[in-house]
Design an enzyme around this catalytic site. Structure first.
Site, short mmCIF file in Angstrom:
data_model
loop_
_atom_site.label_atom_id
_atom_site.label_comp_id
_atom_site.label_asym_id
_atom_site.label_seq_id
_atom_site.Cartn_x
_atom_site.Cartn_y
_atom_site.Cartn_z
N GLU A 196 5.86 -5.56 9.19
CA GLU A 196 5.11 -6.36 8.22
C GLU A 196 5.80 -6.38 6.86
O GLU A 196 5.62 -7.32 6.09
CB GLU A 196 3.69 -5.82 8.08
N CYS A 217 0.82 -1.21 0.00
CA CYS A 217 0.00 0.00 0.00
C CYS A 217 0.86 1.26 0.00
O CYS A 217 0.39 2.34 -0.38
CB CYS A 217 -0.95 0.00 1.20
N GLY A 245 -14.11 -7.07 3.56
CA GLY A 245 -12.80 -7.64 3.25
C GLY A 245 -12.15 -8.22 4.50
O GLY A 245 -11.78 -7.47 5.39
N VAL A 246 -12.03 -9.54 4.56
CA VAL A 246 -11.50 -10.19 5.76
C VAL A 246 -10.12 -10.78 5.47
O VAL A 246 -9.85 -11.95 5.77
CB VAL A 246 -12.49 -11.26 6.29
#
Length: 417
Positions: A120, A58, A193-194
């Site tokens: 991350e 992102c 969105g999971v």
């Protein structure tokens, strides 16, 4: 088209855009999904670019690899993404050689992240390189470099406080919700969105804000059902997305679809809402933000959420840089030694060629005698001397350097002063 380049370190480049110079909307144009990544690597192999990988998150899209020039990596990215080449050439940063290597260390350790110390990113690098390797596009140089970065990232995490404290996009979302929606525990929340970011955000809302009324919506219903069952939440089929959103007070969008899934028409006549778009490219249509009764927040705004944790992390940066310096030096030493090994093997092959030729000439179908062996050895030694002498005579401007090197290698004991 054939692309000619060597694996010299000067031909190792990184081309990319990130949060420092572009907003999320522009970054979304150059984001690469798995299908695009597959096509990009297939084309890379066709033009003999076989040691590269793409990091698309992102906050950044970057191509790392060997090429005759960085423009070839720009062409690869623009060929598969939705971005414009001329715009990318204007906005992109380009690094080569040791500068590109250092950049990967800094990215992999969270020093270059929008949220300092974001851990991350290393998992994203691991997945990106694994994808490339599975498609025969990750050579020994990049594999060794990434393994070093993975090791350094682990060391920095355990030996410094760079990644201590909870600061992530998911947690930044919670801090933002806490500030602008203080009564959120009494609000109806829909999570669209999971995936990983959606799950982490949801768990943080439950743990830190006491939110209980959350409805999960996912294209694959079973994924939503499983997560809902684990945390005592509700879920609904994707076909009910519009009605569920219209009934919600807060909507979190983490669907990561290639096109917007939340449209202005879905919410034009709905009650006031807060919508947080965690996706890149954006999954909420820009026109949604123009609706007077809708407050829209995206990932770039979330990254501005500050925390004292970040200030504490700044004090750990020098320690992290020191660890990077040490391991980058080790990697560069390995690279140089590998180059030397190639040269030494070539020398060995050359000597073997001379040896075989002289033996065949001397033998002439007969058996060896001791004087034959001595004669062959003498000729081989002389040919080696002739090769070195010929090079010294030819390269007159470097002759002193060559002689000094030969003198040093063979430890002759001759004083040249």
């Amino acid at each position: 088209m054939q692309v000619s380049h060597s694996k010299e370190i000067a031909n190792f480049h990184i081309v990319g855009i990130n949060y420092k110079k572009t907003d999320a909307a522009i970054r979304g144009l150059y984001a690469i999904n798995p299908a695009q990544y597959e096509q990009l690597l297939e084309h890379a192999r066709a033009v003999q670019l076989d040691d590269l990988f793409v990091l698309s998150t992102c906050n950044r899209t970057e191509v790392y690899g060997f090429a005759a020039n960085p423009g070839q990596l720009i062409d690869l990215l623009c060929r598969e993404s939705n971005g414009d080449k001329s715009q990318l050439e204007e906005l992109a940063y380009i690094k080569s050689g040791e500068e590109a290597i250092r950049h990967l260390y800094q990215v992999g350790t969270g020093l270059d992240s929008q949220i300092l110390g974001d851990y991350e990113i290393i998992g994203q690098i691991r997945n990106a390189t694994k994808f490339s390797k599975a498609r025969q596009c990750l050579g020994s140089f990049l594999e060794r470099l990434v393994n070093s970065v993975l090791q350094v990232s682990k060391l920095i995490k355990t030996e410094t406080g760079l990644s201590k404290g909870t600061v992530s996009v998911a947690f930044a979302t919670v801090r933002m919700l806490e500030r602008i929606c203080p009564d959120i525990k009494d609000k109806k929340v829909v999570l669209l969105g999971v995936g990983k970011i959606g799950r982490n955000t949801c768990k943080n809302m439950i743990e830190y804000l006491g939110v209980k009324e959350v409805t999960l919506i996912n294209r694959t219903l079973q994924v939503a059902a499983d997560f809902a069952g684990q945390h005592g939440l509700q879920y609904a089929p994707y076909e009910n997305m519009v009605s569920e959103m219209q009934a919600a007070d807060v909507i979190l969008v983490a669907s990561n679809a290639p096109q917007p899934t939340v449209l202005a028409d879905h919410l034009r006549n709905a009650s006031p809402k807060l919508i947080v778009d965690l996706s890149i490219p954006f999954n909420v249509e820009a026109a949604v933000g123009e609706l007077s009764h809708i407050t829209l927040v995206n990932v770039d705004e979330l990254s501005k959420v500050q925390d004292e944790t970040l200030q504490n992390r700044l004090g750990e940066v020098p320690k992290a840089i020191s660890i990077i310096d040490e391991h980058m030096e080790e990697f560069l030493y390995w690279y140089k030694m590998r180059k030397h090994a190639v040269v030494l093997k070539a020398v060995k092959d050359k000597l073997q060629e001379i040896h075989t030729r002289e033996i065949l000439q001397q033998k002439n179908g007969g058996h060896y005698k001791m004087e034959d062996i001595e004669l062959v050895s003498s000729r081989i030694i002389q040919k080696m001397i002739n090769l070195m002498a010929g090079k010294v005579r030819k390269e007159t401007d470097k002759s002193d350097q060559y002689i000094a090197m030969i003198n040093d290698i063979f430890e002759t004991g001759v004083n040249q002063e």
